[in-house]
Design a protein around this motif. Structure first.
Motif, PDB file in Angstrom:
ATOM      1  N   MET A   1       0.855  -1.179   0.000  1.00 17.33           N
ATOM      2  CA  MET A   1       0.000   0.000   0.000  1.00 17.33           C
ATOM      3  C   MET A   1       0.899   1.239   0.000  1.00 17.33           C
ATOM      4  SD  MET A   1      -3.017   1.091   2.719  1.00 17.33           S
ATOM      5  CE  MET A   1      -3.909  -0.422   2.518  1.00 17.33           C
ATOM      6  N   ASN A   2       0.672   2.141  -0.953  1.00 17.73           N
ATOM      7  CA  ASN A   2       1.478   3.356  -1.022  1.00 17.73           C
ATOM      8  C   ASN A   2       0.885   4.452  -0.133  1.00 17.73           C
ATOM      9  OD1 ASN A   2      -0.549   4.798  -2.505  1.00 17.73           O
ATOM     10  ND2 ASN A   2       0.144   3.800  -4.377  1.00 17.73           N
ATOM     11  N   ALA A   3       1.558   5.593  -0.062  1.00 18.95           N
ATOM     12  CA  ALA A   3       1.146   6.686   0.831  1.00 18.95           C
ATOM     13  C   ALA A   3      -0.256   7.204   0.479  1.00 18.95           C
ATOM     14  CB  ALA A   3       2.162   7.816   0.776  1.00 18.95           C
ATOM     15  N   PHE A   4      -0.560   7.284  -0.795  1.00 18.90           N
ATOM     16  CA  PHE A   4      -1.878   7.744  -1.241  1.00 18.90           C
ATOM     17  C   PHE A   4      -2.973   6.810  -0.735  1.00 18.90           C
ATOM     18  CE2 PHE A   4      -5.198   7.633  -4.562  1.00 18.90           C
ATOM     19  CZ  PHE A   4      -5.611   8.955  -4.528  1.00 18.90           C
ATOM     20  N   GLU A   5      -2.781   5.507  -0.923  1.00 17.55           N
ATOM     21  CA  GLU A   5      -3.763   4.519  -0.478  1.00 17.55           C
ATOM     22  C   GLU A   5      -3.885   4.486   1.039  1.00 17.55           C
ATOM     23  OE1 GLU A   5      -1.881   1.287  -2.443  1.00 17.55           O
ATOM     24  OE2 GLU A   5      -3.121   1.459  -4.231  1.00 17.55           O
ATOM     25  N   ARG A   6      -2.767   4.679   1.754  1.00 19.66           N
ATOM     26  CA  ARG A   6      -2.810   4.712   3.224  1.00 19.66           C
ATOM     27  C   ARG A   6      -3.618   5.905   3.717  1.00 19.66           C
ATOM     28  NH1 ARG A   6       2.530   3.172   2.696  1.00 19.66           N
ATOM     29  NH2 ARG A   6       3.259   5.301   3.030  1.00 19.66           N
ATOM     30  N   MET A   7      -3.434   7.066   3.085  1.00 21.96           N
ATOM     31  CA  MET A   7      -4.181   8.254   3.491  1.00 21.96           C
ATOM     32  C   MET A   7      -5.679   8.028   3.302  1.00 21.96           C
ATOM     33  SD  MET A   7      -6.013  11.174   2.496  1.00 21.96           S
ATOM     34  CE  MET A   7      -5.821  11.062   0.747  1.00 21.96           C
ATOM     35  N   ILE A   8      -6.052   7.430   2.179  1.00 21.65           N
ATOM     36  CA  ILE A   8      -7.472   7.148   1.934  1.00 21.65           C
ATOM     37  C   ILE A   8      -7.999   6.173   2.979  1.00 21.65           C
ATOM     38  CG2 ILE A   8      -9.088   6.029   0.345  1.00 21.65           C
ATOM     39  CD1 ILE A   8      -7.435   7.242  -1.943  1.00 21.65           C
ATOM     40  N   ALA A   9      -7.263   5.089   3.222  1.00 22.35           N
ATOM     41  CA  ALA A   9      -7.721   4.051   4.152  1.00 22.35           C
ATOM     42  C   ALA A   9      -7.792   4.544   5.589  1.00 22.35           C
ATOM     43  CB  ALA A   9      -6.790   2.839   4.064  1.00 22.35           C
ATOM     44  N   ARG A  10      -6.864   5.377   6.001  1.00 23.95           N
ATOM     45  CA  ARG A  10      -6.794   5.803   7.406  1.00 23.95           C
ATOM     46  C   ARG A  10      -7.610   7.051   7.718  1.00 23.95           C
ATOM     47  NH1 ARG A  10      -0.286   5.032   8.216  1.00 23.95           N
ATOM     48  NH2 ARG A  10      -0.299   2.770   8.053  1.00 23.95           N
ATOM     49  N   GLN A  11      -7.770   7.936   6.753  1.00 26.73           N
ATOM     50  CA  GLN A  11      -8.411   9.217   7.046  1.00 26.73           C
ATOM     51  C   GLN A  11      -9.724   9.422   6.314  1.00 26.73           C
ATOM     52  OE1 GLN A  11      -5.575  12.410   6.552  1.00 26.73           O
ATOM     53  NE2 GLN A  11      -3.965  11.242   7.534  1.00 26.73           N
ATOM     54  N   LEU A  12      -9.718   9.274   5.019  1.00 30.60           N
ATOM     55  CA  LEU A  12     -10.899   9.618   4.229  1.00 30.60           C
ATOM     56  C   LEU A  12     -12.007   8.560   4.327  1.00 30.60           C
ATOM     57  CD1 LEU A  12     -12.080  11.726   2.322  1.00 30.60           C
ATOM     58  CD2 LEU A  12     -11.044  10.467   0.430  1.00 30.60           C
ATOM     59  N   ALA A  13     -11.663   7.300   4.114  1.00 29.49           N
ATOM     60  CA  ALA A  13     -12.671   6.231   4.097  1.00 29.49           C
ATOM     61  C   ALA A  13     -13.456   6.122   5.406  1.00 29.49           C
ATOM     62  CB  ALA A  13     -12.024   4.900   3.733  1.00 29.49           C
ATOM     63  N   PRO A  14     -12.796   6.149   6.564  1.00 32.76           N
ATOM     64  CA  PRO A  14     -13.585   6.050   7.809  1.00 32.76           C
ATOM     65  C   PRO A  14     -14.580   7.208   7.980  1.00 32.76           C
ATOM     66  CG  PRO A  14     -11.280   5.596   8.252  1.00 32.76           C
ATOM     67  CD  PRO A  14     -11.361   6.114   6.844  1.00 32.76           C
ATOM     68  N   TYR A  15     -14.152   8.410   7.635  1.00 33.10           N
ATOM     69  CA  TYR A  15     -15.058   9.549   7.776  1.00 33.10           C
ATOM     70  C   TYR A  15     -16.237   9.438   6.815  1.00 33.10           C
ATOM     71  CZ  TYR A  15     -17.237  14.027   7.467  1.00 33.10           C
ATOM     72  OH  TYR A  15     -18.197  15.013   7.434  1.00 33.10           O
ATOM     73  N   LEU A  16     -15.958   9.172   5.547  1.00 31.86           N
ATOM     74  CA  LEU A  16     -17.054   9.087   4.577  1.00 31.86           C
ATOM     75  C   LEU A  16     -18.026   7.972   4.932  1.00 31.86           C
ATOM     76  CD1 LEU A  16     -15.178   9.812   1.226  1.00 31.86           C
ATOM     77  CD2 LEU A  16     -16.675  11.339   2.534  1.00 31.86           C
ATOM     78  N   GLY A  17     -17.506   6.851   5.402  1.00 30.28           N
ATOM     79  CA  GLY A  17     -18.381   5.765   5.846  1.00 30.28           C
ATOM     80  C   GLY A  17     -19.253   6.185   7.013  1.00 30.28           C
ATOM     81  N   SER A  18     -18.688   6.973   7.916  1.00 30.50           N
ATOM     82  CA  SER A  18     -19.445   7.389   9.108  1.00 30.50           C
ATOM     83  C   SER A  18     -20.585   8.345   8.787  1.00 30.50           C
ATOM     84  CB  SER A  18     -18.507   8.024  10.140  1.00 30.50           C
ATOM     85  OG  SER A  18     -18.117   9.337   9.744  1.00 30.50           O
ATOM     86  N   VAL A  19     -20.504   9.022   7.639  1.00 31.27           N
ATOM     87  CA  VAL A  19     -21.580   9.950   7.262  1.00 31.27           C
ATOM     88  C   VAL A  19     -22.448   9.374   6.144  1.00 31.27           C
ATOM     89  CG1 VAL A  19     -20.425  12.028   8.100  1.00 31.27           C
ATOM     90  CG2 VAL A  19     -20.044  11.277   5.728  1.00 31.27           C
ATOM     91  N   GLY A  20     -22.359   8.036   5.945  1.00 33.36           N
ATOM     92  CA  GLY A  20     -23.312   7.364   5.078  1.00 33.36           C
ATOM     93  C   GLY A  20     -22.890   7.076   3.652  1.00 33.36           C
ATOM     94  N   PHE A  21     -21.639   7.339   3.302  1.00 32.05           N
ATOM     95  CA  PHE A  21     -21.185   7.033   1.948  1.00 32.05           C
ATOM     96  C   PHE A  21     -20.799   5.568   1.839  1.00 32.05           C
ATOM     97  CE2 PHE A  21     -20.773  11.601   1.813  1.00 32.05           C
ATOM     98  CZ  PHE A  21     -20.955  11.931   0.474  1.00 32.05           C
TER      99      PHE A  21
END
Length: 55
Positions: A1-21
């Motif tokens: 997993m590269n830095a871009f994918e890690r940022m998505i997995a650790r920061q963006l994905a959890p937040y978007l999932g929490s607001v219904g995406f």
């Protein structure tokens, strides 16, 4: 997993999932009041801090 994918997995994905995406690859969708909201994340090979942004 590269830095871009890690940022998505650790920061963006959890937040978007929490607001219904719902995630489909690097795109998230959610339907609210008959409207589909879409967030799509894309990489750019030319987007580097050493290259000035064009205007």
């Amino acid at each position: 997993m590269n830095a871009f994918e890690r940022m998505i997995a650790r920061q963006l994905a959890p937040y978007l999932g929490s607001v219904g995406f719902l995630r489909h690859g690097q795109t998230w969708n959610r339907r609210t009041d008959g409207v589909v909201q879409v967030i799509s994340v894309q990489r750019s090979t030319t987007n580097r801090s050493s290259i000035p942004a064009s205007r």
